[in-house]
Scaffold this active site. Sequence first.
Site, PDB file in Angstrom:
ATOM      1  N   SER A   2       0.868  -1.185   0.000  1.00 55.79           N
ATOM      2  CA  SER A   2       0.000   0.000   0.000  1.00 55.79           C
ATOM      3  C   SER A   2       0.901   1.230   0.000  1.00 55.79           C
ATOM      4  CB  SER A   2      -0.926   0.003   1.224  1.00 55.79           C
ATOM      5  OG  SER A   2      -0.145   0.069   2.400  1.00 55.79           O
ATOM      6  N   CYS A  43      -4.420   1.913  -9.723  1.00 55.27           N
ATOM      7  CA  CYS A  43      -3.788   1.690  -8.418  1.00 55.27           C
ATOM      8  C   CYS A  43      -4.864   1.545  -7.353  1.00 55.27           C
ATOM      9  CB  CYS A  43      -2.855   2.851  -8.058  1.00 55.27           C
ATOM     10  SG  CYS A  43      -2.119   2.610  -6.430  1.00 55.27           S
ATOM     11  N   ASN A  55      -2.862  -4.585 -12.935  1.00 51.66           N
ATOM     12  CA  ASN A  55      -2.373  -3.996 -11.696  1.00 51.66           C
ATOM     13  C   ASN A  55      -2.795  -4.929 -10.555  1.00 51.66           C
ATOM     14  OD1 ASN A  55      -1.408  -2.093  -9.763  1.00 51.66           O
ATOM     15  ND2 ASN A  55      -1.868  -0.444 -11.182  1.00 51.66           N
TER      16      ASN A  55
HETATM   17  C1  LIG Z   1       5.614  -2.423  -4.152  1.00 53.54           C
HETATM   18  C2  LIG Z   1       4.827  -2.232  -5.422  1.00 53.54           C
HETATM   19  C3  LIG Z   1       4.657  -0.950  -5.925  1.00 53.54           C
HETATM   20  C4  LIG Z   1       3.918  -0.745  -7.108  1.00 53.54           C
HETATM   21  N1  LIG Z   1       3.787   0.522  -7.596  1.00 53.54           N
HETATM   22  C5  LIG Z   1       3.129   0.712  -8.768  1.00 53.54           C
HETATM   23  C6  LIG Z   1       3.041   2.000  -9.348  1.00 53.54           C
HETATM   24  O1  LIG Z   1       3.578   2.992  -8.861  1.00 53.54           O
HETATM   25  N2  LIG Z   1       2.339   2.109 -10.513  1.00 53.54           N
HETATM   26  C7  LIG Z   1       1.758   1.054 -11.142  1.00 53.54           C
HETATM   27  O2  LIG Z   1       1.159   1.217 -12.211  1.00 53.54           O
HETATM   28  N3  LIG Z   1       1.848  -0.191 -10.614  1.00 53.54           N
HETATM   29  C8  LIG Z   1       2.508  -0.386  -9.453  1.00 53.54           C
HETATM   30  N4  LIG Z   1       2.612  -1.642  -8.936  1.00 53.54           N
HETATM   31  C9  LIG Z   1       1.953  -2.773  -9.635  1.00 53.54           C
HETATM   32  C10 LIG Z   1       2.934  -3.548 -10.522  1.00 53.54           C
HETATM   33  O3  LIG Z   1       3.479  -2.712 -11.527  1.00 53.54           O
HETATM   34  C11 LIG Z   1       2.225  -4.764 -11.177  1.00 53.54           C
HETATM   35  O4  LIG Z   1       1.146  -4.297 -11.963  1.00 53.54           O
HETATM   36  C12 LIG Z   1       1.681  -5.735 -10.154  1.00 53.54           C
HETATM   37  O5  LIG Z   1       2.550  -5.857  -9.053  1.00 53.54           O
HETATM   38  C13 LIG Z   1       1.412  -7.139 -10.751  1.00 53.54           C
HETATM   39  O6  LIG Z   1       2.582  -7.730 -11.236  1.00 53.54           O
HETATM   40  P1  LIG Z   1       3.487  -8.766 -10.350  1.00 53.54           P
HETATM   41  O7  LIG Z   1       2.547  -9.799  -9.820  1.00 53.54           O
HETATM   42  O8  LIG Z   1       4.515  -9.273 -11.289  1.00 53.54           O
HETATM   43  O9  LIG Z   1       4.081  -7.964  -9.245  1.00 53.54           O
HETATM   44  C14 LIG Z   1       3.338  -1.869  -7.768  1.00 53.54           C
HETATM   45  C15 LIG Z   1       3.521  -3.159  -7.253  1.00 53.54           C
HETATM   46  C16 LIG Z   1       4.259  -3.355  -6.098  1.00 53.54           C
HETATM   47  C17 LIG Z   1       4.438  -4.761  -5.589  1.00 53.54           C
END
Ligand SMILES: Cc1cc2nc3c(=O)[nH]c(=O)nc-3n(C[C@H](O)[C@H](O)[C@H](O)COP(=O)(O)O)c2cc1C
Length: 298
Positions: free
Chosen positions: A67, A126, A187
């Site tokens: 978060s 988000c 996301n």
């Molecule tokens: C710690 C963290 C911060 C994130 N910050 C952003 C962000 O600033 N903008 C965004 O579009 N997605 C953000 N995400 C989402 C990731 O870009 C991605 O869409 C999501 O984690 C799913 O992919 P994954 O399962 O490979 O992590 C964030 C994810 C995590 C874990």
Amino acid sequence: MDLSVNIAGIDLKNPVILASGTCGLEQAKFTDFSRLGAIITKSVTLDSNIGNPPPRVAETHCGMLNSIGLENPGAEKFIANKLPLWLKYNTPVIISVAGKSQKEYIEVIEKFEPTPIAGFEINVSCPNVEHGIEFCKDANNLGRLCSAIKKVTSKPVIIKLSPNVTDIQAIALSAENNGADAISLINTLHGLKVDLETKNAVLGKITGGLSGPCIKPVALACVYKVSMVCKIPIIGMGGIMNAEDALEFIVTGASAIEIGTANFVNPNAGIEIIDGIEKYCEKHNIPDIKSLVKSRKF
Ligand SMILES: Cc1cc2nc3c(=O)[nH]c(=O)nc-3n(C[C@H](O)[C@H](O)[C@H](O)COP(=O)(O)O)c2cc1C
């Protein structure tokens, strides 16, 4: 072996991109950014944002909750202090843009427009902030935002969608019909973790965004659904930890993929995934990765 892909006019050496918010400049100590297809920055807002109260991350079974709440220095400071450092690598830099209103998205984009970035990924998905998400929950709102953005930039625009919606096909189609050059998804999903000793939520903001291997089937289903209705390229993400995961997304319909949570486990994951994709292509005698995209038999 040709691993190159073109997404919405952006030439990528290979289809592996680091996802927004999950990679920092400090990662360069452990990995070679210049080998990646592209890098997507942490979402940038118009003004600086200190984010949500801590704790802001927690581990879950097969994933993590965060978060963070879009902590960032604001567009002007990002352009002055961080952008030059990201642009040092021979890899396209895509700016993730977030905002509280259409006007704010536009103002951030206008600030980056003169810079040598490769394109924009528009974060309307988000789950950890109060605003922005309303654009991806309503097809008409998203359509209006897309056409307004396309009027102020000549750079490629990728719309990043949320799985937390009723009809992802209608939302994706609205983006496509209003000028989006590509769709990226997914996301994070809404999640909650409880501490039984204190009976409190583990995260300071109570709920957070769930990511990692536990969301992969949800993400794959979203890529599948959107690939049935949209013609523009899809960038898939959600729980990709290794080359096999990445290839599942590509075969299902993604032209490129993003690596998120895997970066926290292994900062070199992106490179290892590129190598693994190459090995798979060699083994299966696939000279061009593009022929694998949407090669599914279902
Ligand atoms: C710690 C963290 C911060 C994130 N910050 C952003 C962000 O600033 N903008 C965004 O579009 N997605 C953000 N995400 C989402 C990731 O870009 C991605 O869409 C999501 O984690 C799913 O992919 P994954 O399962 O490979 O992590 C964030 C994810 C995590 C874990």
